[in-house]
Design an enzyme around this catalytic site. Structure first.
Site, short mmCIF file in Angstrom:
data_model
loop_
_atom_site.label_atom_id
_atom_site.label_comp_id
_atom_site.label_asym_id
_atom_site.label_seq_id
_atom_site.Cartn_x
_atom_site.Cartn_y
_atom_site.Cartn_z
N ASP A 33 -12.07 51.21 25.46
CA ASP A 33 -12.92 51.07 26.66
C ASP A 33 -14.40 51.08 26.31
O ASP A 33 -14.81 51.69 25.31
CB ASP A 33 -12.60 52.23 27.63
CG ASP A 33 -13.11 51.94 29.03
OD1 ASP A 33 -13.41 50.78 29.36
OD2 ASP A 33 -13.21 52.91 29.82
N ARG A 46 -21.35 40.77 29.30
CA ARG A 46 -20.19 41.63 29.02
C ARG A 46 -19.27 41.03 27.95
O ARG A 46 -18.71 41.74 27.12
CB ARG A 46 -19.39 41.87 30.31
CG ARG A 46 -20.11 42.75 31.32
CD ARG A 46 -19.27 42.89 32.59
NE ARG A 46 -17.93 43.41 32.29
CZ ARG A 46 -17.63 44.70 32.20
NH1 ARG A 46 -18.55 45.62 32.40
NH2 ARG A 46 -16.40 45.08 31.92
N HIS A 50 -16.88 42.25 24.50
CA HIS A 50 -15.46 42.04 24.15
C HIS A 50 -15.34 41.42 22.76
O HIS A 50 -14.44 41.77 22.00
CB HIS A 50 -14.79 41.15 25.19
CG HIS A 50 -14.76 41.77 26.56
ND1 HIS A 50 -14.35 43.05 26.78
CD2 HIS A 50 -15.13 41.28 27.78
CE1 HIS A 50 -14.45 43.33 28.07
NE2 HIS A 50 -14.92 42.28 28.71
N SER A 78 -5.18 45.35 31.17
CA SER A 78 -4.27 45.97 32.14
C SER A 78 -3.96 45.00 33.27
O SER A 78 -4.68 44.01 33.46
CB SER A 78 -4.91 47.24 32.71
OG SER A 78 -5.99 46.89 33.56
N LEU A 144 2.92 48.81 9.40
CA LEU A 144 2.45 49.26 10.72
C LEU A 144 3.07 48.43 11.85
O LEU A 144 3.09 47.21 11.80
CB LEU A 144 0.92 49.11 10.76
CG LEU A 144 0.24 49.37 12.10
CD1 LEU A 144 0.23 50.84 12.43
CD2 LEU A 144 -1.20 48.83 12.09
N ARG A 207 -9.65 59.39 31.82
CA ARG A 207 -8.49 59.04 32.65
C ARG A 207 -7.55 58.13 31.86
O ARG A 207 -7.94 57.55 30.85
CB ARG A 207 -8.92 58.36 33.94
CG ARG A 207 -9.82 57.16 33.75
CD ARG A 207 -10.22 56.54 35.11
NE ARG A 207 -11.19 55.49 34.91
CZ ARG A 207 -12.52 55.67 34.88
NH1 ARG A 207 -13.02 56.88 35.07
NH2 ARG A 207 -13.33 54.66 34.68
C1 IPE Z 1 -8.56 50.37 30.83
O1 IPE Z 1 -9.92 50.16 30.92
C2 IPE Z 1 -7.87 49.12 30.42
C3 IPE Z 1 -8.11 48.67 29.07
C4 IPE Z 1 -8.83 49.28 28.17
C5 IPE Z 1 -7.46 47.45 28.72
P1 IPE Z 1 -10.63 49.85 32.31
O2 IPE Z 1 -12.08 49.72 32.03
O3 IPE Z 1 -9.98 48.70 32.97
O4 IPE Z 1 -10.31 51.16 33.15
P2 IPE Z 1 -10.99 51.76 34.45
O5 IPE Z 1 -10.89 50.71 35.50
O6 IPE Z 1 -12.41 52.08 34.13
O7 IPE Z 1 -10.19 52.97 34.75
C1 IPE Z 2 -12.60 47.54 27.77
O1 IPE Z 2 -13.95 47.46 28.05
C2 IPE Z 2 -11.94 46.18 27.63
C3 IPE Z 2 -11.08 45.81 28.77
C4 IPE Z 2 -10.80 46.55 29.76
C5 IPE Z 2 -10.50 44.49 28.72
P1 IPE Z 2 -14.50 47.28 29.51
O2 IPE Z 2 -14.60 45.82 29.79
O3 IPE Z 2 -13.69 48.04 30.48
O4 IPE Z 2 -15.95 47.89 29.39
P2 IPE Z 2 -16.66 48.86 30.45
O5 IPE Z 2 -15.72 50.00 30.66
O6 IPE Z 2 -16.87 48.06 31.68
O7 IPE Z 2 -17.91 49.25 29.76
MG MG Z 3 -13.79 49.94 31.17
#
Ligand code: IPE
Ligand code: IPE
Ligand code: MG
Length: 279
Positions: A33, A46, A50, A78, A144, A207
């Site tokens: 995350d 953003r 990634h 997700s 792995l 979470r």
């Molecule tokens: C959780 O991250 C899903 C992944 C890392 C793929 P999110 O960024 O989507 O989670 P929330 O919405 O902040 O809980």
């Molecule tokens: C995690 O990073 C990657 C995915 C959920 C696909 P985020 O895209 O959720 O990044 P933040 O949490 O918004 O910083």
């Molecule tokens: Mg996130």
């Protein structure tokens, strides 16, 4: 490129240090995350976060394999992530496609076996095809076990398992009395994975975001404040060290756990002696 020939002296020393602490977690699961925030704070879109996150994936997969972790599960996308703006979703899918195209040879060479969990039918056809080919190609590998959670959510998997159990009850294959924890687990997409021993989440969020809800029931949780693109080998070493210094009690008392470990050590010793005598 063989990962074992690529270990620097300092990595080797750190990896040996970790191994000397005792039993590694068998199954490490990571909620990757913070990509978006990492990029935004740098004034970038953003999607740049990634892309940078993919470098962390490469490094963490390699390091996990070098250390000797048997199962690594990465939460990459997700079911809830489908609600993000279409441009971000499309960008993520193309990064995933690129990852599979560029990494699979190296993963295969290093004995990594690829698996997936999630509602794969929602993914673009090309990604589905690449995943299928990569899974088949690496299916005999013994190193792995890398599982990518794609279009995955824990509740989705649990509900899906309940539906399939219901169908098997209706067909007379099982009766309701047969339903146990282990039978239930065997209907989940994670049926072939051990429970998650260690769940790491980056970016400081505390979470589960619908990840491995059933499988992490007694798993240890570790939160790193680093954003995923900044999470590298040294952070994994720190996390593992933290895990190895914990006592997993499973509802018991500390002295019970200590006794259990001593008994185990004793019976391992006896077993070894028996083997020596047999020879
Ligand atoms: C959780 O991250 C899903 C992944 C890392 C793929 P999110 O960024 O989507 O989670 P929330 O919405 O902040 O809980
Ligand atoms: C995690 O990073 C990657 C995915 C959920 C696909 P985020 O895209 O959720 O990044 P933040 O949490 O918004 O910083
Ligand atoms: Mg996130």
């Amino acid at each position: 490129m063989n990962w074992n020939n690529q270990r620097s002296a300092s990595d080797l020393a750190k990896q040996e240090d970790i191994n000397s602490l005792g039993k590694l977690p068998k199954h490490v699961a990571i909620i990757m995350d913070g990509n978006g925030r990492w990029a935004t704070e740098k004034g970038m879109p953003r999607i740049a976060g990634h892309k940078a996150g993919m470098e962390s994936v490469r490094e963490i997969v390699k390091t996990s394999s070098q250390i000797g972790i048997k199962y690594l599960t990465l939460y990459a996308f997700s079911i809830e992530n489908w609600k993000r703006p279409a441009t971000e979703v499309t960008g993520l899918m193309s990064i995933l496609e690129q990852y599979l195209r560029s990494e699979i040879d190296e993963l295969h060479e290093n004995g990594v076996r690829l698996h997936t969990i999630g509602k794969l039918s929602s993914l673009p056809k090309m990604v589905q095809k690449l995943l299928k080919e990569s899974i088949e190609r690496t299916s005999d590998n013994q190193g792995l076990n890398l599982t990518l959670a794609l279009s995955y959510s824990g509740r989705w998997d649990i509900v899906r398992a309940v539906q399939m159990i219901g169908l098997d009850v209706r067909r007379g294959k099982i009766s309701p009395e047969d339903i146990s924890e282990s039978l239930f687990s065997s209907y989940l997409q994670t049926a072939n994975l051990p429970d998650a021993d260690f769940m790491i989440r980056t970016s400081g969020e505390m979470r589960l975001s619908n990840f491995l809800l059933w499988e992490v029931a007694y798993g240890e949780i570790y939160i790193s404040n680093k954003y995923w693109p900044e999470f590298r080998s040294d952070d994994l070493y720190l996390a593992l060290q933290n895990y190895m210094n914990r006592e997993r009690r499973y509802g018991m008392t500390s002295s019970q756990i200590v006794n259990q470990a001593q008994n185990e050590k004793h019976s391992n010793y006896l077993q070894k002696m028996m083997n020596v005598l047999k020879k």
